[in-house]
Design an enzyme around this catalytic site. Structure first.
Site, short mmCIF file in Angstrom:
data_model
loop_
_atom_site.label_atom_id
_atom_site.label_comp_id
_atom_site.label_asym_id
_atom_site.label_seq_id
_atom_site.Cartn_x
_atom_site.Cartn_y
_atom_site.Cartn_z
CB CYS A 1 58.42 -7.69 54.91
SG CYS A 1 56.87 -8.08 55.70
CB CYS B 1 55.17 -15.65 60.43
SG CYS B 1 56.62 -15.13 61.33
#
Lengths: 545, 153
Positions: free
Chosen positions: A349, A362
């Site tokens: 992820c 991110c």
């Protein structure tokens, strides 16, 4: 979920409109062709070759399996199935075989041919070998020159079988080894008799050549039974194996070895006609062998949709050339944007949580995670900042553009590898569900299914960057494509995050979420693949040096 | 080993008594050191540019002989021929490859096949491209001229 679905359908509709209008303007024949295609695809795949039933084992098995999966564990898939049927591609007819299976089917052909030749099956086998298992050519030549064909192939035409075979031990002078000893001997009808040891040496060398073995002194052929008699056991199997292998080498258009290490599967593509259709539509022929290895029949590479073989080839070559330039840019660790602790990514992820300062960011852009999570996933867009300035591409700028796409490609490749590792734990999780909560194995399969969907989504995402790199960035469809990338990227990340959950209780509680997210990833993947194919079909994305 | 001994007997017998096929071609043939290495002197066949000259062949038998073919070479820098590498003397002949060789053949067969190769060069599988090209163009004068030039120098 309902929210997502409506969003999805809106976008699909929009795409359809778009493609329709474009094809109407610059290629009126194109839209017609697509209609024809969909007609073709609507024909159920099973009602075609019914005459030679031995040739369509795998195809039917395949779809049955799929269906079984559908009804038992994955209710969402039913809708995707319907969508797939509207696909404009003819379904691929292929089967997965081993050399033994190919030989067995050849033997069945020999049985069919027997009434035509009225020869013993062993002799027909020799003829088939001589004509590289090409039945049509053999029959053609046979009608032309019967007896000559037999002589050329080294078959005995006299009708007598005197003197053929192994003879019992006797005092014998062998002209090959020039020994005079008590030994068994072998000869064919021609009477060229040699000791069994010399014959064994002679045959042993030739079993791997895949050619008819003849008498040492003339052109009379040894049949399989002779070989087995001399060598003992079923040695002729080895010769047949090498003969079939050379047959495959000569028919590499329709037979391909599975490229995975140590896999002995052979994929046989049955309708080579569909190939043209595929390359016209810029789709690739992806096949899966019975060991579960998927690959592209055209280029032998991994599944690379939405890219076609040409784009893939160019991309891989480019990556090889450029990788030394870029490797230093793309190291495997990154610093936390807030506290600068070095972080190694250990899961698929992109939603990172710094273990020291708890900062959420991110992995790809290094920005705060908050704007990514619920709304649009910004990271999949390459922003053409200097769009308004009409400056010619400087080499530095092209490299930067390439670097972005390559970075995205490798990010998803690394993520896919990590997902693969994650996959190894999924088996344990399913087991955990069974043992701790008493969920049945079949019920636990939604985890495995989700993982499969995740992998497919990731691969499509990865290769979509190759297509995007070669696309004209100003075209509207490219923008739609990039939007689709963003949506799939979002979907994949959230599914990947879901799969990281360890506690079996939580997994079962959030089961519907697995269904929904996996179903969404599936739909998004399909939309991206179709959009990518449109780009290639319309020439908006073109492989170039 | 007995196979080599047998061949030795046959070859000496053939050479001593004279044989219709072989005495035309073979000037001399004898083993060097042991029976695994041979040297042969062959006569250029009449009606070819090789007529009137003798050529030396080196033959050696591998361990697996006769299951494997013998290694055969011309003397280096002495044989201008379409299927012979001029510098090494290597010969391109199908029966000398493992795939086409048969254990039923012996050294005399090999020498005979090479004699035939001198008579009928195969320009489609050349080791000496110059000569092969001339042969393909069917220029006999140039062919004779070039071969003679090499042999004389």
């Amino acid at each position: 979920m309902t929210d997502l679905e409506s969003d999805d359908s809106l976008l699909l509709e929009f795409e359809d409109d778009d493609s329709e209008s474009i094809s109407n303007i610059d290629a009126p024949t194109d839209s017609k062709a697509t209609h024809l295609d969909s007609d073709f695809a609507n024909i159920p795949p099973h009602n075609v070759d019914t005459d030679d039933s031995e040739f369509d084992i795998d195809e039917s098995q395949f779809s049955e399996d799929d269906l079984e999966d559908d009804y038992l564990v994955f209710p969402i898939k039913k809708t995707t199935k319907d969508l797939l049927d509207e696909d404009s591609l003819p379904s691929l007819k292929y089967e997965c075989l081993t050399t033994q299976e190919i030989f067995d089917s050849m033997k069945r052909r020999v049985h069919h041919l027997q009434p035509v030749f009225s020869l013993p099956p062993q002799d027909i086998l020799i003829l088939m070998q001589r004509y590289d298992w090409n039945e049509e050519r053999l029959l053609e030549e046979w009608t032309e020159k019967m007896d000559n064909l037999l002589i050329e192939s080294g078959l005995n035409t006299s009708g007598e079988s005197d003197g053929r075979g192994v003879k019992n031990g006797k005092e014998f002078f062998c002209p090959i080894c020039c020994e005079e000893i008590l030994t068994e001997t072998f000869s064919l009808e021609c009477g060229h008799e040699y000791c069994i040891d010399c014959y064994r040496h002679y045959i042993k060398d030739r079993l791997n050549h895949g050619k008819i073995i003849t008498c040492m002194d003339c052109s009379l052929a040894l049949k399989n039974e002779d070989i087995d008699q001399i060598m003992g056991g079923a040695s002729s199997v080895k010769l047949m194996d090498s003969s079939i292998k050379s047959f495959i080498r000569k028919h590499s258009n329709s037979y391909k070895w599975c490229p995975y290490t140590d896999c002995k599967c052979i994929i046989h593509l049955k309708d080579t006609l569909s190939l043209q259709e595929y390359s016209r539509l810029h789709a690739s022929r992806f096949v899966t062998c019975s060991m579960g290895h998927s690959f592209c029949f055209g280029c032998g590479f991994e599944i690379h949709a939405p890219a076609d073989c040409r784009v893939t080839d160019q991309w891989v070559k480019k990556a090889r050339l450029e990788c030394e330039n870029l490797n230093w840019v793309l190291s495997h660790t990154k610093e936390c944007p807030r506290c600068s602790v070095n972080i190694e990514k250990n899961g698929g992820c992109n939603h990172m949580v710094c273990s020291s300062c708890r900062h959420e960011f991110c992995w790809i852009c290094g920005g705060d995670w908050a704007p990514h999570g619920s709304s649009f996933y910004q990271c999949a867009i390459y922003k053409n900042e200097d769009k308004n300035k009409l400056v010619a591409d400087t080499p530095k700028k092209t490299l930067r553009r390439y670097a972005f796409f390559y970075k995205m490609f490798t990010e998803h490749e690394v993520s896919a590898k990590l997902d693969w590792k994650l996959g190894e734990t999924v088996g344990f999780k399913v087991k955990g569900l069974q043992e701790k909560i008493g969920v049945s194995w079949i019920e636990g399969q939604f985890l495995t299914e989700s993982l499969k969907t995740l992998n497919e989504g990731r691969t499509a995402l990865k290769w979509s960057f190759a297509v995007a790199y070669y696309s004209d960035p100003s075209h509207n469809l490219t923008k739609i494509f990039i939007d689709n990338q963003g949506l799939l990227s979002n979907a994949v990340e959230s599914l990947s995050e879901l799969l990281q959950i360890k506690s079996p209780e939580v997994i079962m509680k959030r089961r519907t979420e697995f269904y929904n997210k996996a179903g969404y990833v599936k739909n998004r993947t399909k939309a991206l693949l179709e959009c990518g194919r449109d780009l290639l079909r319309k020439g908006i994305s073109k492989a170039r040096e | 080993m007995s196979r080599a001994a047998k061949e030795y007997k046959t070859i000496t017998k053939v050479l001593k008594e004279g044989d219709e096929v072989y005495s035309q071609l073979i000037v001399g043939m004898e083993p060097k050191e042991d029976l695994t290495r041979w040297e042969a002197l062959i006569r250029g066949p009449s009606g070819t540019p090789y007529e009137g000259c003798n050529f030396r062949l080196h033959l050696s038998l591998p361990q697996e002989y006769p299951m494997s073919p013998p290694y055969v070479k011309f003397e280096p820098y002495a044989m201008p021929h379409a299927n012979v590498d001029f510098r090494t003397g290597e010969i391109c002949l199908d029966i000398l490859t493992k795939q086409h060789w048969s254990p039923a053949w012996d050294l005399l067969h090999v020498v005979q096949a090479i004699g035939q190769l001198l008579d009928e060069p195969v320009s489609s599988s050349p080791l000496n491209v110059d000569i092969a090209n001339i042969l393909k163009a069917n220029d006999m004068n140039a062919y004779y001229g070039l071969v003679h030039y090499y042999i004389k120098s």
